[in-house]
Design a protein around this motif. Structure first.
Motif, PDB file in Angstrom:
ATOM      1  N   ALA A 208       1.078  -1.044  -0.029  1.00  0.00           N
ATOM      2  CA  ALA A 208      -0.614  -0.440  -0.128  1.00  0.00           C
ATOM      3  C   ALA A 208       1.138   1.389  -0.002  1.00  0.00           C
ATOM      4  O   ALA A 208       1.398   1.149   0.438  1.00  0.00           O
ATOM      5  CB  ALA A 208      -0.908  -0.091   1.536  1.00  0.00           C
ATOM      6  N   THR A 285      -6.099   4.256  10.854  1.00  0.00           N
ATOM      7  CA  THR A 285      -6.825   4.146  10.190  1.00  0.00           C
ATOM      8  C   THR A 285      -8.062   2.998  11.313  1.00  0.00           C
ATOM      9  O   THR A 285      -7.301   1.987  11.675  1.00  0.00           O
ATOM     10  CB  THR A 285      -6.245   3.043   9.390  1.00  0.00           C
ATOM     11  N   VAL A 288      -9.658  -1.898   8.223  1.00  0.00           N
ATOM     12  CA  VAL A 288      -9.888  -2.592   6.682  1.00  0.00           C
ATOM     13  C   VAL A 288     -10.412  -3.361   6.476  1.00  0.00           C
ATOM     14  O   VAL A 288     -10.091  -4.956   7.219  1.00  0.00           O
ATOM     15  CB  VAL A 288      -8.057  -2.061   6.438  1.00  0.00           C
ATOM     16  N   GLU A 289     -10.494  -4.001   5.301  1.00  0.00           N
ATOM     17  CA  GLU A 289     -10.770  -5.151   4.301  1.00  0.00           C
ATOM     18  C   GLU A 289     -10.230  -6.083   4.593  1.00  0.00           C
ATOM     19  O   GLU A 289      -8.736  -6.080   4.583  1.00  0.00           O
ATOM     20  CB  GLU A 289     -11.369  -4.926   3.131  1.00  0.00           C
ATOM     21  N   ARG A 290      -9.710  -7.237   4.967  1.00  0.00           N
ATOM     22  CA  ARG A 290      -9.392  -8.200   4.960  1.00  0.00           C
ATOM     23  C   ARG A 290      -7.658  -8.003   3.571  1.00  0.00           C
ATOM     24  O   ARG A 290      -6.613  -8.488   3.663  1.00  0.00           O
ATOM     25  CB  ARG A 290      -9.602  -9.631   5.185  1.00  0.00           C
ATOM     26  N   LYS A 291      -8.807  -8.544   2.859  1.00  0.00           N
ATOM     27  CA  LYS A 291      -8.161  -8.502   1.672  1.00  0.00           C
ATOM     28  C   LYS A 291      -6.263  -7.016   1.281  1.00  0.00           C
ATOM     29  O   LYS A 291      -5.762  -7.275   1.007  1.00  0.00           O
ATOM     30  CB  LYS A 291      -8.366  -8.008   0.078  1.00  0.00           C
ATOM     31  N   GLU A 292      -7.266  -6.258   1.905  1.00  0.00           N
ATOM     32  CA  GLU A 292      -6.159  -5.032   2.239  1.00  0.00           C
ATOM     33  C   GLU A 292      -5.334  -5.095   3.728  1.00  0.00           C
ATOM     34  O   GLU A 292      -4.469  -4.456   3.151  1.00  0.00           O
ATOM     35  CB  GLU A 292      -6.608  -4.008   2.572  1.00  0.00           C
ATOM     36  N   ARG A 295      -1.314  -5.853   2.126  1.00  0.00           N
ATOM     37  CA  ARG A 295      -0.393  -4.953   1.655  1.00  0.00           C
ATOM     38  C   ARG A 295      -0.248  -3.890   2.741  1.00  0.00           C
ATOM     39  O   ARG A 295       0.756  -3.476   2.263  1.00  0.00           O
ATOM     40  CB  ARG A 295      -1.271  -3.966   0.646  1.00  0.00           C
ATOM     41  N   LEU A 296      -1.020  -3.312   3.759  1.00  0.00           N
ATOM     42  CA  LEU A 296      -0.542  -2.486   4.595  1.00  0.00           C
ATOM     43  C   LEU A 296       0.830  -3.300   5.638  1.00  0.00           C
ATOM     44  O   LEU A 296       1.332  -2.234   5.262  1.00  0.00           O
ATOM     45  CB  LEU A 296      -1.708  -2.515   5.435  1.00  0.00           C
ATOM     46  N   SER A 299       3.978  -3.042   3.314  1.00  0.00           N
ATOM     47  CA  SER A 299       4.262  -1.640   2.848  1.00  0.00           C
ATOM     48  C   SER A 299       5.178  -1.371   4.131  1.00  0.00           C
ATOM     49  O   SER A 299       6.442  -0.004   3.875  1.00  0.00           O
ATOM     50  CB  SER A 299       3.625  -0.550   2.920  1.00  0.00           C
TER      51      SER A 299
END
Length: 424
Positions: A208, A285, A288-292, A295-296, A299
């Motif tokens: 992300a 934040t 967040v949705e599990r798919k994100e 990515r976090l 990063s």
């Protein structure tokens, strides 16, 4: 095998849809799906916490269904309310089990265990021969040792449940030790940790760019998925960043369905960051949705946790599976996940100065950081995949069978009175 997974205050459907979910809901979702893949038929019984939740049996996945039972208000209950409607939930559960009698009862959480015993006692059919497996994600005795509030009634009920269940599952050897102090035999208890999905949380994949600052300025990036209240340790992480001008921190709330803009704990942390002059380097934040989440995690350079108590260790495991070295407080399930100075660094208390020292120890030696990340991936994928957690849970079911169980004395009236009093 027909399995009744009783998770009174967990809702597996959001996790199944990839929405933000609490650790208990993730556990109910992932475990039930993996058990179904092994050929079992699983029904998850949960309390209706939203009037829009479906009635009757809802198919979640092949071999898995969810049934919501009416007990108390159709809203999410606060922690101090959760035991108030357990008797009503247990009565509704008794009717559901009469209609579809399982081969094993698996209660997740102490109120679910009380509901299971209540259901067995109030069933129209004789269900005394159905083995009961009790999972404790957390024990109040362990929480007290971490400085969290004492709940005497809960301690008493957890002891009763541990002795009444045919077999007990805990998430760490720490909790197994607590049960041993309550005179629960070790052979009566299996340690089955929280799991991770190694197909979803991987080293490979994108990272992300938000909510990080677009101009990185060579800063080291720290990430933590945690509760924003005091026990989650977020405040200590913000204070640590004030002493590390070379770092920036991303705090991801693990609350379920909570808008960070309306979260009083988030406001408190934002004010603290501003007072310390690090508001440009601390990012908050909401869930967040599990798919994100992968990515976090990818990063960042390092995963950090200063939680006072973490009975699940889910955030740590997900970070490890994504190849991040870990700095975390040695509490709850975390020491089972992180091998000290192999896949990360464990801290004793998680005080700001400890966080600073541990983070710099890891990041100031790039070869060490890389080695920790490699070891973290290997450990997460080999020890903690949900497929293995399902197999270990299966073994606990086998140990709970009547021929192998250590049943409580039928004439122990004191425990019966204790349970009866807790459900009325």
């Amino acid at each position: 095998m027909k399995i009744a997974l009783i998770a009174e205050h967990a809702n597996p459907l959001p996790a199944h849809r990839g929405e933000p979910a609490c650790p208990a809901s993730l556990h109910a979702c992932a475990l039930s799906r993996q058990l179904a893949k092994r050929g079992h038929r699983v029904t998850v019984y949960a309390r209706r916490s939203d009037p829009d939740q479906p009635t009757g049996r809802t198919r979640m996945a092949r071999g898995v269904s969810v049934t919501y039972l009416d007990a108390g208000p159709s809203r999410v209950l606060q922690a101090d309310e959760q035991a108030q409607h357990t008797g009503e939930f247990g009565t509704a559960l008794a009717g559901a089990l009469d209609e579809d009698t399982p081969d094993v009862l698996h209660a997740v959480g102490w109120t679910s265990g009380l509901a299971a015993l209540h259901a067995q006692a109030h069933s129209d059919r004789d269900q005394s021969g159905i083995p009961l497996v009790q999972t404790f994600h957390s024990l109040n005795a362990s929480e007290q040792r971490a400085g969290l509030p004492e709940q005497p009634e809960r301690v008493r009920m957890e002891a009763v449940l541990a002795s009444r269940a045919d077999h007990v599952i805990v998430g760490s050897t720490d909790q197994q030790g607590e049960l041993a102090r309550l005179r629960v035999p070790r052979h009566h208890v299996s340690v089955v940790p929280f799991g991770v999905d190694p197909d979803h949380f991987t080293v490979e994949g994108g990272a992300a760019t938000e909510p990080w600052n677009t101009r990185r300025e060579e800063r080291t990036r720290l990430v933590s998925v945690t509760a924003l209240h005091e026990a989650g340790g977020a405040e200590r992480l913000v204070e640590a960043v004030a002493h590390m001008p070379e770092t920036e921190l991303l705090l991801v709330s693990n609350a379920e369905d909570r808008d960070v803009a309306l979260d009083s704990d988030a406001r408190r942390l934002e004010i603290l960051a501003k007072e310390l002059g690090v508001d440009d380097r601390v990012h908050l934040t909401g869930p967040v949705e599990r798919k994100e989440v992968p990515r976090l995690l990818r990063s960042a350079d390092l995963y950090v946790s200063a939680a006072s108590y973490d009975p699940y260790g889910g955030g740590v495991l997900e970070a490890m599976a994504c190849g991040l070295p870990v700095v975390a407080t040695a509490t709850g399930a975390v020491p089972e996940a992180v091998l000290h100075r192999t896949s990360g660094v464990l801290m004793r208390f998680g005080r700001p100065e400890e966080v600073v020292r541990a983070v710099r120890t890891v990041l100031n030696t790039p070869t060490m950081s890389t080695a920790y990340g490699i070891a973290a991936v290997d450990r997460a994928r080999s020890r903690f995949p949900w497929s293995r957690i399902a197999i270990e849970t299966e073994l606990a079911y086998e140990r709970a069978r009547p021929s192998d169980s250590n049943t409580a004395d039928e004439d122990d009236d004191s425990d019966d009175l204790a349970l009866s009093g807790s459900l009325h």
